[in-house]
Write a protein that holds these residues in place. Structure first.
Motif, PDB file in Angstrom:
ATOM      1  N   MET A 155      -4.867  20.472 -35.615  1.00 34.65           N
ATOM      2  CA  MET A 155      -4.900  19.107 -35.110  1.00 34.65           C
ATOM      3  C   MET A 155      -3.778  18.312 -35.763  1.00 34.65           C
ATOM      4  O   MET A 155      -3.493  18.494 -36.944  1.00 34.65           O
ATOM      5  CB  MET A 155      -6.243  18.440 -35.377  1.00 34.65           C
ATOM      6  CG  MET A 155      -7.430  19.119 -34.701  1.00 34.65           C
ATOM      7  SD  MET A 155      -7.318  19.193 -32.888  1.00 34.65           S
ATOM      8  CE  MET A 155      -7.430  17.461 -32.451  1.00 34.65           C
ATOM      9  N   GLY A 156      -3.158  17.431 -34.990  1.00 30.09           N
ATOM     10  CA  GLY A 156      -2.033  16.668 -35.502  1.00 30.09           C
ATOM     11  C   GLY A 156      -2.464  15.502 -36.377  1.00 30.09           C
ATOM     12  O   GLY A 156      -3.639  15.121 -36.439  1.00 30.09           O
ATOM     13  N   HIS A 157      -1.492  14.921 -37.084  1.00 33.48           N
ATOM     14  CA  HIS A 157      -1.740  13.757 -37.935  1.00 33.48           C
ATOM     15  C   HIS A 157      -0.467  12.915 -37.937  1.00 33.48           C
ATOM     16  O   HIS A 157       0.611  13.416 -38.274  1.00 33.48           O
ATOM     17  CB  HIS A 157      -2.097  14.202 -39.354  1.00 33.48           C
ATOM     18  CG  HIS A 157      -2.648  13.106 -40.203  1.00 33.48           C
ATOM     19  ND1 HIS A 157      -3.953  12.666 -40.096  1.00 33.48           N
ATOM     20  CD2 HIS A 157      -2.075  12.348 -41.171  1.00 33.48           C
ATOM     21  CE1 HIS A 157      -4.169  11.697 -40.973  1.00 33.48           C
ATOM     22  NE2 HIS A 157      -3.046  11.488 -41.633  1.00 33.48           N
ATOM     23  N   HIS A 158      -0.591  11.651 -37.546  1.00 33.05           N
ATOM     24  CA  HIS A 158       0.591  10.811 -37.362  1.00 33.05           C
ATOM     25  C   HIS A 158       0.372   9.444 -37.989  1.00 33.05           C
ATOM     26  O   HIS A 158      -0.762   8.967 -38.061  1.00 33.05           O
ATOM     27  CB  HIS A 158       0.874  10.629 -35.861  1.00 33.05           C
ATOM     28  CG  HIS A 158       0.738  11.880 -35.068  1.00 33.05           C
ATOM     29  ND1 HIS A 158      -0.390  12.176 -34.318  1.00 33.05           N
ATOM     30  CD2 HIS A 158       1.572  12.937 -34.926  1.00 33.05           C
ATOM     31  CE1 HIS A 158      -0.242  13.352 -33.741  1.00 33.05           C
ATOM     32  NE2 HIS A 158       0.929  13.838 -34.082  1.00 33.05           N
ATOM     33  N   PRO A 159       1.443   8.777 -38.407  1.00 29.42           N
ATOM     34  CA  PRO A 159       1.298   7.429 -38.969  1.00 29.42           C
ATOM     35  C   PRO A 159       0.868   6.431 -37.895  1.00 29.42           C
ATOM     36  O   PRO A 159       1.235   6.570 -36.723  1.00 29.42           O
ATOM     37  CB  PRO A 159       2.700   7.113 -39.500  1.00 29.42           C
ATOM     38  CG  PRO A 159       3.620   8.020 -38.759  1.00 29.42           C
ATOM     39  CD  PRO A 159       2.839   9.252 -38.450  1.00 29.42           C
ATOM     40  N   PRO A 160       0.118   5.406 -38.269  1.00 34.98           N
ATOM     41  CA  PRO A 160      -0.418   4.461 -37.273  1.00 34.98           C
ATOM     42  C   PRO A 160       0.648   3.737 -36.455  1.00 34.98           C
ATOM     43  O   PRO A 160       0.414   3.401 -35.293  1.00 34.98           O
ATOM     44  CB  PRO A 160      -1.225   3.480 -38.127  1.00 34.98           C
ATOM     45  CG  PRO A 160      -1.545   4.210 -39.390  1.00 34.98           C
ATOM     46  CD  PRO A 160      -0.388   5.128 -39.627  1.00 34.98           C
ATOM     47  N   HIS A 161       1.824   3.476 -37.052  1.00 39.60           N
ATOM     48  CA  HIS A 161       2.804   2.648 -36.344  1.00 39.60           C
ATOM     49  C   HIS A 161       3.464   3.360 -35.168  1.00 39.60           C
ATOM     50  O   HIS A 161       4.074   2.710 -34.319  1.00 39.60           O
ATOM     51  CB  HIS A 161       3.880   2.129 -37.309  1.00 39.60           C
ATOM     52  CG  HIS A 161       4.515   3.185 -38.152  1.00 39.60           C
ATOM     53  ND1 HIS A 161       4.087   3.483 -39.426  1.00 39.60           N
ATOM     54  CD2 HIS A 161       5.558   4.013 -37.908  1.00 39.60           C
ATOM     55  CE1 HIS A 161       4.841   4.443 -39.942  1.00 39.60           C
ATOM     56  NE2 HIS A 161       5.732   4.779 -39.037  1.00 39.60           N
ATOM     57  N   TYR A 162       3.341   4.668 -35.059  1.00 43.43           N
ATOM     58  CA  TYR A 162       3.927   5.349 -33.903  1.00 43.43           C
ATOM     59  C   TYR A 162       3.302   4.850 -32.602  1.00 43.43           C
ATOM     60  O   TYR A 162       3.959   4.829 -31.556  1.00 43.43           O
ATOM     61  CB  TYR A 162       3.735   6.864 -34.017  1.00 43.43           C
ATOM     62  CG  TYR A 162       4.670   7.565 -34.978  1.00 43.43           C
ATOM     63  CD1 TYR A 162       5.608   6.854 -35.725  1.00 43.43           C
ATOM     64  CD2 TYR A 162       4.629   8.952 -35.137  1.00 43.43           C
ATOM     65  CE1 TYR A 162       6.463   7.503 -36.606  1.00 43.43           C
ATOM     66  CE2 TYR A 162       5.478   9.608 -36.003  1.00 43.43           C
ATOM     67  CZ  TYR A 162       6.389   8.882 -36.739  1.00 43.43           C
ATOM     68  OH  TYR A 162       7.247   9.525 -37.617  1.00 43.43           O
ATOM     69  N   ARG A 163       2.038   4.494 -32.646  1.00 46.20           N
ATOM     70  CA  ARG A 163       1.362   4.027 -31.436  1.00 46.20           C
ATOM     71  C   ARG A 163       2.074   2.810 -30.843  1.00 46.20           C
ATOM     72  O   ARG A 163       2.356   2.779 -29.630  1.00 46.20           O
ATOM     73  CB  ARG A 163      -0.094   3.692 -31.761  1.00 46.20           C
ATOM     74  CG  ARG A 163      -0.868   3.144 -30.586  1.00 46.20           C
ATOM     75  CD  ARG A 163      -2.308   2.826 -30.974  1.00 46.20           C
ATOM     76  NE  ARG A 163      -3.107   2.458 -29.814  1.00 46.20           N
ATOM     77  CZ  ARG A 163      -4.416   2.235 -29.862  1.00 46.20           C
ATOM     78  NH1 ARG A 163      -5.064   2.340 -31.020  1.00 46.20           N
ATOM     79  NH2 ARG A 163      -5.076   1.917 -28.759  1.00 46.20           N
ATOM     80  N   ALA A 164       2.367   1.836 -31.680  1.00 46.20           N
ATOM     81  CA  ALA A 164       3.023   0.613 -31.196  1.00 46.20           C
ATOM     82  C   ALA A 164       4.410   0.924 -30.651  1.00 46.20           C
ATOM     83  O   ALA A 164       4.832   0.341 -29.635  1.00 46.20           O
ATOM     84  CB  ALA A 164       3.103  -0.410 -32.320  1.00 46.20           C
ATOM     85  N   TRP A 165       5.128   1.813 -31.300  1.00 46.90           N
ATOM     86  CA  TRP A 165       6.476   2.136 -30.846  1.00 46.90           C
ATOM     87  C   TRP A 165       6.455   2.807 -29.476  1.00 46.90           C
ATOM     88  O   TRP A 165       7.263   2.486 -28.606  1.00 46.90           O
ATOM     89  CB  TRP A 165       7.167   3.061 -31.851  1.00 46.90           C
ATOM     90  CG  TRP A 165       7.384   2.437 -33.197  1.00 46.90           C
ATOM     91  CD1 TRP A 165       7.143   1.145 -33.557  1.00 46.90           C
ATOM     92  CD2 TRP A 165       7.890   3.095 -34.357  1.00 46.90           C
ATOM     93  NE1 TRP A 165       7.467   0.951 -34.879  1.00 46.90           N
ATOM     94  CE2 TRP A 165       7.933   2.127 -35.400  1.00 46.90           C
ATOM     95  CE3 TRP A 165       8.298   4.393 -34.642  1.00 46.90           C
ATOM     96  CZ2 TRP A 165       8.368   2.440 -36.684  1.00 46.90           C
ATOM     97  CZ3 TRP A 165       8.735   4.709 -35.920  1.00 46.90           C
ATOM     98  CH2 TRP A 165       8.782   3.735 -36.930  1.00 46.90           C
ATOM     99  N   ILE A 166       5.528   3.752 -29.281  1.00 46.85           N
ATOM    100  CA  ILE A 166       5.459   4.457 -27.995  1.00 46.85           C
ATOM    101  C   ILE A 166       5.002   3.510 -26.895  1.00 46.85           C
ATOM    102  O   ILE A 166       5.562   3.501 -25.796  1.00 46.85           O
ATOM    103  CB  ILE A 166       4.526   5.676 -28.119  1.00 46.85           C
ATOM    104  CG1 ILE A 166       5.188   6.741 -29.012  1.00 46.85           C
ATOM    105  CG2 ILE A 166       4.200   6.261 -26.748  1.00 46.85           C
ATOM    106  CD1 ILE A 166       4.291   7.923 -29.337  1.00 46.85           C
ATOM    107  N   GLU A 167       4.010   2.688 -27.178  1.00 45.25           N
ATOM    108  CA  GLU A 167       3.529   1.751 -26.168  1.00 45.25           C
ATOM    109  C   GLU A 167       4.579   0.693 -25.830  1.00 45.25           C
ATOM    110  O   GLU A 167       4.673   0.247 -24.680  1.00 45.25           O
ATOM    111  CB  GLU A 167       2.223   1.110 -26.643  1.00 45.25           C
ATOM    112  CG  GLU A 167       1.068   2.112 -26.691  1.00 45.25           C
ATOM    113  CD  GLU A 167      -0.228   1.515 -27.212  1.00 45.25           C
ATOM    114  OE1 GLU A 167      -0.224   0.311 -27.581  1.00 45.25           O
ATOM    115  OE2 GLU A 167      -1.245   2.234 -27.236  1.00 45.25           O
ATOM    116  N   ALA A 168       5.397   0.309 -26.804  1.00 45.86           N
ATOM    117  CA  ALA A 168       6.471  -0.655 -26.548  1.00 45.86           C
ATOM    118  C   ALA A 168       7.565  -0.070 -25.665  1.00 45.86           C
ATOM    119  O   ALA A 168       8.346  -0.813 -25.064  1.00 45.86           O
ATOM    120  CB  ALA A 168       7.068  -1.133 -27.864  1.00 45.86           C
TER     121      ALA A 168
END
Length: 385
Positions: A155-168
């Motif tokens: 299972m992957g593990h990613h920093p929380p801020h990637y979500r905002a960058w991808i959605e932006a």
């Protein structure tokens, strides 16, 4: 933000793949609760000569540089089997994918996404899903819930801020994938116990451990059931015979007969449940390094993973039984037999089920009925090109 130009470089070959993997490892090391994986395994996943995924897929790896320094990475890939999947199952004609997304800041992330999109667009793709690294069967989705604890194996593990960058970058959620946490030291609710007991009294039903003496044929049974059981699921891409053989070989060291069950009805295999001990715990202890002494610790653990958390990555029931009472009965029987073996033989206390599609009502109902709770959520995003 800096004034230095971002350069996106396509990489290939042994040296390029090594740079790509090592860059990802450096990013992962900075993320709280991440678990270092074996470098050799990561290299194999992106090697077209070793991973049978590339028998039906093509991919391009990219590294972003700024002022000569590597500051991000991404993959773009086209799975030709996914192109043949019905559109209503999330893929179909024109579907490209991105994966292995890492960036030091949003500016780099935006440039990487644009590079992956451009590569896909040039090859006739009309929309993109991601992150999927690199197959839907490997590490799909971006972690959006559950950053406060380490992931289980595969299972992957990613920093929380990637979500905002991808959605932006104009990506919208296509689907959520959920994992469920379970205290396996506790007996299941009375309803589940009654269902299990009823199944045990049914002479047509047999729930047995996998036969390791006939390991490869057992894996073929499991993956044949999987291809049928999951065939109408969102995001499904079938396993090829080459992938069946590859997966069987790769998973053999972590397959313990008491933890993996095949359910038969009148002698015919119709369902399975695969359970693996969470190797991430020992990988964390050895820092993801086999040498000089990590391999000794790992071999000992593989032989008997005492106290390990358990993960159920895959289970399935043939489609012809899925809308019957028998389907849930078989599922609960397998879960209960594995729960007993995990606690008795290995001293395990915790299990994790998933991933499960957010709208897979049957599996969600099973997870909720045994009093498990959502502990991680991954999102696969979509964008038109």
């Amino acid at each position: 933000m800096t004034n230095e130009k971002i350069v996106i470089e396509p990489v290939s070959g042994k040296k390029g793949r090594a740079q790509f993997v090592d860059l990802g490892r450096r990013f992962a090391a900075k993320v709280p609760n991440s678990v270092p994986q074996l470098r050799s395994e990561q290299l194999e996943l992106v090697d077209p000569d070793r991973n049978p995924f590339f028998g039906h897929a093509e991919a391009q790896l990219f590294i972003a540089r700024r002022g000569g320094e590597a500051v991000g990475r991404i993959s773009a890939q086209i799975d030709h089997l996914a192109l043949a999947i019905p559109v209503e199952q999330g893929m179909g004609p024109g579907t490209g994918m991105f994966g292995y997304f890492d960036a030091v800041d949003e500016e780099v992330g935006k440039a990487l996404l644009a590079a992956a999109e451009g590569w896909l667009r040039e090859r006739g793709m009309t929309h993109v899903l991601g992150p999927i690294s690199m197959s839907i069967w490997e590490e799909p989705g971006l972690l959006v819930k559950g950053h406060d604890h380490s992931p289980t194996m595969m299972m992957g593990h990613h920093p929380p801020h990637y979500r905002a960058w991808i959605e932006a970058a104009s990506y919208e959620k296509a689907k959520s994938l959920l994992t469920y946490d379970l205290d396996i030291t506790q007996e299941f609710p009375p309803l589940v116990q009654r269902i299990v007991q009823s199944g045990e009294r049914n002479p047509r039903i047999t729930v047995r451990p996998v036969d390791l003496a006939n390991y490869q044929s057992e894996m073929e049974i499991i993956l044949t059931i999987l291809n049928d059981a999951w065939s109408t699921n969102w995001g499904f891409v079938p396993f090829t015979p080459e992938e069946v053989a590859y997966a069987g070989k790769k998973m053999r060291p972590i397959i313990h007969a008491p933890l993996n069950r095949i359910a038969e009805v009148e002698g015919r295999p119709v369902a399975f449940m695969m359970t693996i001990p969470d190797m991430n715990a020992v990988l964390k202890d050895i820092g993801g390094k086999l040498f000089p002494f990590g391999w000794i610790r790992l071999l000992r653990w593989l032989k008997k993973p005492t106290g390990a958390d358990m993960r159920v990555p895959l289970m399935g029931v043939l489609k012809e039984f899925q809308n019957s009472r028998l389907a849930s009965q078989l599922a609960f029987m397998m879960i209960e037999s594995i729960r007993q073996e995990a606690t008795r033989r290995y001293g395990s206390k915790r299990g994790e089920i998933g991933w499960i599609l957010e709208d897979n009502r049957g599996m969600v109902a099973i997870a909720e009925t045994i009093d498990s709770r959502i502990n991680r959520e991954y999102v696969i995003y979509r964008r038109d090109l």
